[in-house]
Enzyme design. Structure first.
Site, PDB file in Angstrom:
ATOM      1  N   PRO A  49       0.822  -1.209   0.000  1.00 27.20           N
ATOM      2  CG  PRO A  49      -0.898  -1.573   1.513  1.00 27.20           C
ATOM      3  CD  PRO A  49       0.412  -2.133   1.053  1.00 27.20           C
ATOM      4  CB  CYS A  50       1.439   3.471  -2.583  1.00 29.48           C
ATOM      5  SG  CYS A  50      -0.110   3.624  -3.455  1.00 29.48           S
ATOM      6  CD  GLN A  51      -3.588   3.886   0.366  1.00 32.48           C
ATOM      7  OE1 GLN A  51      -2.594   3.199   0.594  1.00 32.48           O
ATOM      8  NE2 GLN A  51      -4.772   3.358   0.145  1.00 32.48           N
ATOM      9  CB  SER A  52       1.705   6.171   4.342  1.00 31.90           C
ATOM     10  OG  SER A  52       2.076   4.880   4.004  1.00 31.90           O
ATOM     11  CG  PHE A  53       5.455   5.335   1.004  1.00 38.53           C
ATOM     12  CD1 PHE A  53       6.361   5.713   1.963  1.00 38.53           C
ATOM     13  CD2 PHE A  53       4.961   4.047   1.014  1.00 38.53           C
ATOM     14  CE1 PHE A  53       6.779   4.816   2.924  1.00 38.53           C
ATOM     15  CE2 PHE A  53       5.383   3.144   1.968  1.00 38.53           C
ATOM     16  CZ  PHE A  53       6.293   3.527   2.926  1.00 38.53           C
TER      17      PHE A  53
END
Ligand SMILES: C[S@@+](CC[C@H](N)C(=O)[O-])C[C@H]1O[C@@H](n2cnc3c(N)ncnc32)[C@H](O)[C@@H]1O
Length: 342
Positions: free
Chosen positions: A90-94
């Protein structure tokens, strides 16, 4: 899909499989814009994602089935042995677009999910792994997150190559840029591997107009209301909103936000005869290079946008997976019978 093979395939485990963009790309044997992406010598033996809508789409498209499961609940010793681990963690936090809340990178719970890949690697020691993430991973946490992540993969026993790839340079009608991290247990494999060279440079990039469904132009449902347009125009000068796409170019990056696309956001939209229109879920899938035969309609349109917007473009993944075949002298499948694949 349409071909059968005699050769042995490498076994693949896919964490965070979503609706299966990476999985379709690595297995191959699909068509996109009249081109056949041949079957590759890999077969998915285990896949999991915790989004039941994405897994419903997945399970309606593949012969094998994925599990709807939180990867934090996976016990590595209990999953099948495999040669390759996949993870579009998951990439949302990056993500650079995730300014609010600010980018927390690996300090955010979701930013820690790549550790689940590390745990599986430590236990199962597959020959390769392929991780995928947003460009923002390279600069997250003031540039500290990425070396830390690479270091964790190295500590699990892997030699790492990574590269930022632009989908539009590989025949995908979208400028989506994603970091691919490819890990090798054996130094020989690491030494031989080369990322794929771009196959479609400036002159030959696939244009957005090649994947637009002109039938949708006839349905009011896909057009924004006058109220939405007026609202957007009031703030547009200040905020640079209303991202109308050039049909002669690949599309800007689409995301899971397409489910809630608004003219006041940054998501790409179309301008048809002077009117603003959003993409249909099928057009979003086309922009991501899914074949026409890929079934979406098992979940609501909003859920289709989310799953498709999160996916890795299958055509881009096919090129990466094919480069791995080339470097590691894995035998390509022998095509016994080639049926028409839509
Ligand atoms: C970037 S997307 C993966 C896209 C997918 N590999 C593809 O190519 O279509 C990230 C995925 O991680 C899933 N996810 C997020 N947190 C998860 C968790 N704790 N357990 C399992 N899956 C999770 C999301 O549902 C989403 O499908």
């Amino acid at each position: 899909m349409g071909e059968t093979t005699r050769n042995k395939k490498l076994k693949v485990t896919s964490l965070f499989c979503g609706c299966g963009g990476m999985d379709l790309g690595i297995q191959g044997d699909f068509n996109f814009l009249g081109k056949h992406f041949s079957e590759l010598p890999y077969e998915v033996v285990y896949a999991a994602d915790n989004d039941s809508y994405a897994t419903a789409i997945y399970n309606s498209n593949f012969k094998h089935k994925c599990e709807t499961k939180d990867v934090r609940d996976i016990i590595p010793t209990e999953i099948p042995d495999h040669d390759i681990l996949l993870g579009g963690f998951p990439c949302q936090s990056f993500s650079i677009s995730a300014q609010n809340p600010p980018r927390l990178g690996y300090k955010d719970e979701r930013g820690k999910l790549f550790f689940e890949m590390v745990n599986v690697l430590k236990e199962k020691q597959p020959r390769f792994f392929i991780g995928e993430n947003v460009k923002g991973l390279l600069s997250a946490n003031k540039g500290k997150a990425f070396p830390m992540i690479v270091n964790e993969f190295e500590k699990a026993g892997y030699h790492i190559h990574y590269k930022l790839l632009n989908s539009s340079e590989f025949g995908v009608p979208q400028k989506r840029e994603r970091v691919f991290i490819v890990g090798f247990r054996e130094f020989d494999d690491y030494f031989k591997f080369r990322f794929p060279q771009p196959s479609t440079l400036n002159g030959s990039k696939v244009k957005l107009k090649q994947v637009i469904d002109t039938k949708a132009d006839l349905d009011d449902k896909w057009f924004f209301s006058q109220r939405a347009v007026d609202g957007m125009l009031r703030v547009r000068e200040k905020m640079n909103k209303g991202r109308v796409q050039d049909l002669e170019q690949p599309c800007n990056t689409i995301s899971s936000h397409l489910a809630k696309v608004s003219l006041n956001g940054t998501d790409p939209v179309l301008m048809i005869d002077g009117k603003y229109r959003r993409f249909t879920p099928r057009e979003a899938a086309n922009i991501q290079s899914f074949p026409k035969s890929f079934n979406l309609e098992v979940v609501s349109e909003n859920r289709q946008y989310r799953a498709i917007g999160n996916a890795v473009p299958p055509v881009l993944m096919w090129h990466v997976a094919n480069a791995l075949v080339e470097c590691c002298s894995v035998e390509k499948p022998e095509v016994v019978k080639d049926k028409n694949v839509v």
